[in-house]
Write an enzyme that holds these catalytic residues in place. Structure first.
Site, mmCIF file in Angstrom:
data_model
loop_
_atom_site.group_PDB
_atom_site.id
_atom_site.type_symbol
_atom_site.label_atom_id
_atom_site.label_comp_id
_atom_site.label_asym_id
_atom_site.label_seq_id
_atom_site.Cartn_x
_atom_site.Cartn_y
_atom_site.Cartn_z
ATOM 1 N N ASP A 238 0.869 -1.182 0.000
ATOM 2 C CA ASP A 238 0.000 0.000 0.000
ATOM 3 C C ASP A 238 0.904 1.230 0.000
ATOM 4 O OD1 ASP A 238 -1.743 -2.113 0.578
ATOM 5 O OD2 ASP A 238 -3.033 -0.857 1.824
ATOM 6 N N LYS A 301 -6.900 3.397 -3.226
ATOM 7 C CA LYS A 301 -7.307 3.348 -1.813
ATOM 8 C C LYS A 301 -7.595 4.761 -1.342
ATOM 9 C CE LYS A 301 -5.174 2.081 2.640
ATOM 10 N NZ LYS A 301 -4.006 1.391 3.254
ATOM 11 N N LYS A 330 -10.157 0.193 -2.522
ATOM 12 C CA LYS A 330 -10.054 -0.125 -1.104
ATOM 13 C C LYS A 330 -10.497 1.093 -0.308
ATOM 14 C CE LYS A 330 -6.790 -1.298 2.603
ATOM 15 N NZ LYS A 330 -5.435 -1.784 2.937
#
Length: 370
Positions: A238, A301, A330
């Site tokens: 991430d 995300k 996400k």
């Protein structure tokens, strides 16, 4: 021993109608094409070969969907660590040739009928796989609320990123992930090796954050950290994009930053790009999504959980509308209870980053900031 299989959810479009392929096995159950990896193959090659052998369909991989891992004992092989990779696959033709030794039928169904058949006579571990595929394709007929509550765990990255977290807290995180069956744990890279040891054989994946939480590190540093985290056992990265450069309109620099991380772990880990949506307007959020896709990322995300604001249903919808099925969304930051989690998934998220996973699964809520 480790055994790897791969397969996918196959779709095609016919006269503007979306059709989903399901297989009826010799036991009368609905399932998905998959099979064991052969020597020299990549998992993507295995998925396409198995789809072709079982159904006669030639396909093109759109993107990864799910990785399922579990352990079982075999009288001959002993303890086996099984890993199954599923992909979203677009059919390049429509002519079906059934592998009659193992399959009784191959069906092309509307999304609504495919979801109905899956819930009625499919294997439970394929519920999440098919739901995520239909979400990627923009189908709202498949409701997360139709699935057993326990399967919500497969959408959760169980997260602990606070600076003061120590070994005992990380061990607790891993124990909870195994207990509830969360998809992954998400930690700072210094803890990846410890998590890998604690989670070995459990099927729980490990995500490491990179350039966290500001995204202002040099791209080379982010790429180095990502590669080092993968060597320690991370299967997902991430990474925070350089928010200031995005706001300044330096798109080439932002795209290159993401691409360097993607290239550093290509074929070894999935890359999620954190936008920090609380600092961006809608145009910037949509542009960040497009740049992430152009750079080869797998997810976009919402937030770090440490910046201004967190995930909102509106942002998830906007991000979902800004990408193709090659990517997914996400939602992270402020997802603290089950109803919020369900709303994020219904808006288009296929993964949730939260430190409130236990509260979500138990039907309560948490005051955690992430």
């Amino acid at each position: 021993m480790k055994e790897i299989s791969a397969g996918g959810v196959v779709f095609r479009r016919e006269a503007d109608e979306l059709l989903i392929q399901l297989i009826q096995d010799r036991f009368g159950n609905m399932t998905l094409a998959k099979g064991k990896m052969e020597p020299g193959e990549t998992v993507e090659e295995t998925a396409l070969r198995e789809i072709g052998e079982e159904t006669g369909i030639h396909g093109r991989i759109v993107g990864p969907l799910e990785r399922i891992a579990y352990r079982f004992s075999d009288a001959v092989k002993g303890d086996v660590e099984k890993e199954v990779h599923y992909y979203l696959v677009e059919a390049l033709d429509a002519d079906v040739q059934v592998q009659v030794e193992e399959i009784s039928d191959v069906l092309w169904l509307t999304p609504e009928e495919a979801w109905k058949r899956q819930l009625e006579s499919g294997y439970d571990n394929n519920n999440v796989v098919l739901h995520k595929a239909l979400a990627r394709l923009g189908c709202r007929a498949a409701s997360i609320r139709d699935m057993p509550a326990a399967q919500l765990a497969k959408y959760i990255d169980h997260t602990l990123l606070i600076p003061g977290a120590g070994a005992a807290a990380i061990d607790k995180l891993c124990a909870e992930a195994k207990q509830y069956g969360f998809y992954s744990v998400c930690v700072n890279s210094v803890w990846v090796e410890r998590c890998a040891a604690a989670l070995a054989g459990s099927g729980v994946q490990i995500a490491a954050v990179v350039g966290f939480p500001f995204g202002a590190s040099l791209s080379e540093v982010k790429a180095f950290e990502a590669a080092a985290a993968v060597r320690c056992g991370a299967t997902e990265i991430d990474t925070v994009l350089p928010v200031g450069l995005l706001i300044d309109g330096q798109d080439d620099a932002v795209r290159d930053d993401i691409r360097q991380v993607v290239d550093a772990v290509r074929g070894q880990a999935i890359v999620k790009v954190i936008l920090e949506t609380g600092l961006l307007n809608d145009e910037q959020k949509a542009r960040a999504c497009r740049l992430s896709e152009q750079a080869g990322a797998h997810f976009v995300k919402t937030s770090t959980g440490f910046g201004h604001g967190g995930a909102t249903v509106e942002d998830v919808r906007l991000m979902y509308a800004s990408i193709t099925p090659a990517l997914t969304v996400k939602a992270s930051g402020g997802v603290r209870d089950r109803e919020t989690a369900l709303q994020m998934i219904e808006a288009g998220a296929t993964r949730l980053g939260t430190s409130s996973g236990v509260a979500i699964m138990s039907g309560g809520s948490s005051g955690s900031s992430y």
